[in-house]
Write a protein that holds these residues in place. Structure first.
Motif, PDB file in Angstrom:
ATOM      1  N   MET A  90     -34.930 -56.590 -60.776  1.00  0.00           N
ATOM      2  CA  MET A  90     -34.815 -55.362 -59.989  1.00  0.00           C
ATOM      3  C   MET A  90     -33.368 -55.006 -59.660  1.00  0.00           C
ATOM      4  N   ASN A  91     -32.444 -55.953 -59.878  1.00  0.00           N
ATOM      5  CA  ASN A  91     -31.040 -55.617 -59.541  1.00  0.00           C
ATOM      6  C   ASN A  91     -30.229 -55.240 -60.777  1.00  0.00           C
ATOM      7  N   SER A  92     -30.923 -54.979 -61.917  1.00  0.00           N
ATOM      8  CA  SER A  92     -30.162 -54.638 -63.136  1.00  0.00           C
ATOM      9  C   SER A  92     -29.776 -53.163 -63.124  1.00  0.00           C
ATOM     10  N   GLU A  93     -28.774 -52.814 -63.930  1.00  0.00           N
ATOM     11  CA  GLU A  93     -28.283 -51.428 -63.967  1.00  0.00           C
ATOM     12  C   GLU A  93     -29.339 -50.480 -64.529  1.00  0.00           C
ATOM     13  N   THR A  94     -30.185 -50.998 -65.411  1.00  0.00           N
ATOM     14  CA  THR A  94     -31.160 -50.117 -66.063  1.00  0.00           C
ATOM     15  C   THR A  94     -32.438 -49.943 -65.222  1.00  0.00           C
ATOM     16  N   PHE A  95     -32.515 -50.677 -64.095  1.00  0.00           N
ATOM     17  CA  PHE A  95     -33.784 -50.714 -63.353  1.00  0.00           C
ATOM     18  C   PHE A  95     -34.268 -49.332 -62.907  1.00  0.00           C
ATOM     19  N   ASP A  96     -33.376 -48.526 -62.333  1.00  0.00           N
ATOM     20  CA  ASP A  96     -33.801 -47.228 -61.765  1.00  0.00           C
ATOM     21  C   ASP A  96     -34.504 -46.354 -62.798  1.00  0.00           C
ATOM     22  N   GLY A  97     -33.928 -46.279 -63.999  1.00  0.00           N
ATOM     23  CA  GLY A  97     -34.509 -45.447 -65.067  1.00  0.00           C
ATOM     24  C   GLY A  97     -35.874 -45.979 -65.494  1.00  0.00           C
ATOM     25  N   ILE A  98     -35.961 -47.295 -65.681  1.00  0.00           N
ATOM     26  CA  ILE A  98     -37.224 -47.919 -66.102  1.00  0.00           C
ATOM     27  C   ILE A  98     -38.303 -47.695 -65.043  1.00  0.00           C
ATOM     28  N   TYR A  99     -37.904 -47.851 -63.770  1.00  0.00           N
ATOM     29  CA  TYR A  99     -38.857 -47.718 -62.664  1.00  0.00           C
ATOM     30  C   TYR A  99     -39.405 -46.286 -62.577  1.00  0.00           C
TER      31      TYR A  99
END
Length: 329
Positions: free
Chosen positions: A211-220
């Motif tokens: 959940m702390n990865s840079e790509t998380f927001d887009g995937i979520y």
């Protein structure tokens, strides 16, 4: 736990003794009562059955109700009206604001079978208030044109379901409504795991990602978009792979660090697991995966250990998922 439920059951019995003295409560330890266990086909614990009109045939099962307050409501809705009749907008607003979640049935044509389906659904979802109205003014106030079930969350409408004659069944509606007790996407942790398994949707999709990865927001965001489309059919769960306490769930799905982000579907009844064929967690890929699963077209994912180096050294060969087909067939 059974102990906890036993206390809630006793509390419900105490309260209902005053309000509905005709309803009797009993408790049976079926480990000693084998005949009764067999007669009523008791397989899970605790099991609650409601016997009506002195008949021991076809008792009603009370499933998934854990708290005394919900159990009291369940019993009352079985023995009396299951919904409140609404005649004014003020009355509707009072019900909508009385709880976190509320359900209102708006009926423009009250004489069809969708009313019955709605009332039956109310009996199966005692966790929240249900109201129904056939008032032109109330329907107009909420902009309702057809027979419609509306779910309100914290006073705001979050879901409209048009009730067409003969189209819906109470089980499907009950499942759909109960999913609103969870968020659109529920993060898996110790607290939410009990709630996740309490919602009667047998298909769960899980997204494993840090959940702390840079790509998380887009995937979520993609995951949430797909979740909105399959609400009531598939429960969307998020598993943080950086959380050490989630280790057991990774093991269960055989997820390794190099696999994440990973998406799996689990059918709770058969324990069958399915892997999303595409690697990218896009809205299209998620929707395609969910739809192919619901259509029965998704490929079973048989996670396997690696083939041991010495698998054929001994007279008894060591089989794992990866070499099973080749060797056996």
């Amino acid at each position: 736990s059974s102990q906890n439920f036993s206390e809630e059951f006793a509390e419900a019995a105490r309260q209902l003794k005053k309000e509905a003295p005709r309803i009797q409560f009993g408790k049976i330890d079926v480990t000693h009562q084998h005949d009764l266990r067999k007669e009523f086909n008791i397989q899970a614990f605790p099991t609650v059955k409601f016997f009506v009109n002195g008949s021991r045939k076809d008792p009603i099962d009370c499933k998934g109700v854990r708290q005394a307050s919900a159990f009291i409501t369940w019993v009352k809705r079985r023995t009396g009206p299951s919904t409140v009749l609404i005649n004014s907008t003020d009355q509707a607003e009072a019900i909508i604001k009385s709880d976190d979640l509320a359900v209102i049935g708006f009926f423009r044509e009250p004489h069809n079978d969708s009313v019955e389906v709605f009332c039956e659904t109310a009996r199966d979802v005692p966790e929240m208030p249900f109201g129904m109205t056939a008032s032109e003014d109330v329907c107009a106030n909420y902009g309702i044109q057809k027979n419609t079930l509306v779910v309100f969350k914290k006073g705001e409408p979050v879901h409209n379901e048009v009730l067409e004659d003969g189209r819906q069944n109470k089980l499907g509606l009950a499942k759909l409504i109960k999913t609103f007790t969870l968020d659109l996407v529920t993060e898996y942790n110790i607290e939410t795991s009990v709630k996740i398994f309490d919602v009667p949707v047998e298909n769960h999709i899980l997204l494993f990602t840090p959940m702390n990865s840079e790509t998380f927001d887009g995937i979520y965001e993609n995951y949430k978009s797909a979740a909105a489309e399959f609400r009531g059919k598939i429960l969307f769960v998020l598993v943080d792979t950086d959380e050490p306490r989630n280790g057991r769930i990774f093991e269960y799905f055989r997820i390794r660090d190099i696999d994440v982000p990973a998406v799996r579907i689990l059918n709770l009844t058969s324990d069958a697991k399915y892997k999303m064929p595409a690697d990218e967690v896009t809205v299209e890929n998620l929707k395609e995966f969910c739809q192919s699963y619901l259509n029965g077209k998704a490929k079973l994912h048989l996670s396997s250990e690696e083939i041991p180096e010495d698998w054929d050294k001994m007279p008894v060969k060591v089989l794992v998922g990866k070499n099973f087909n080749n060797i056996v067939f």
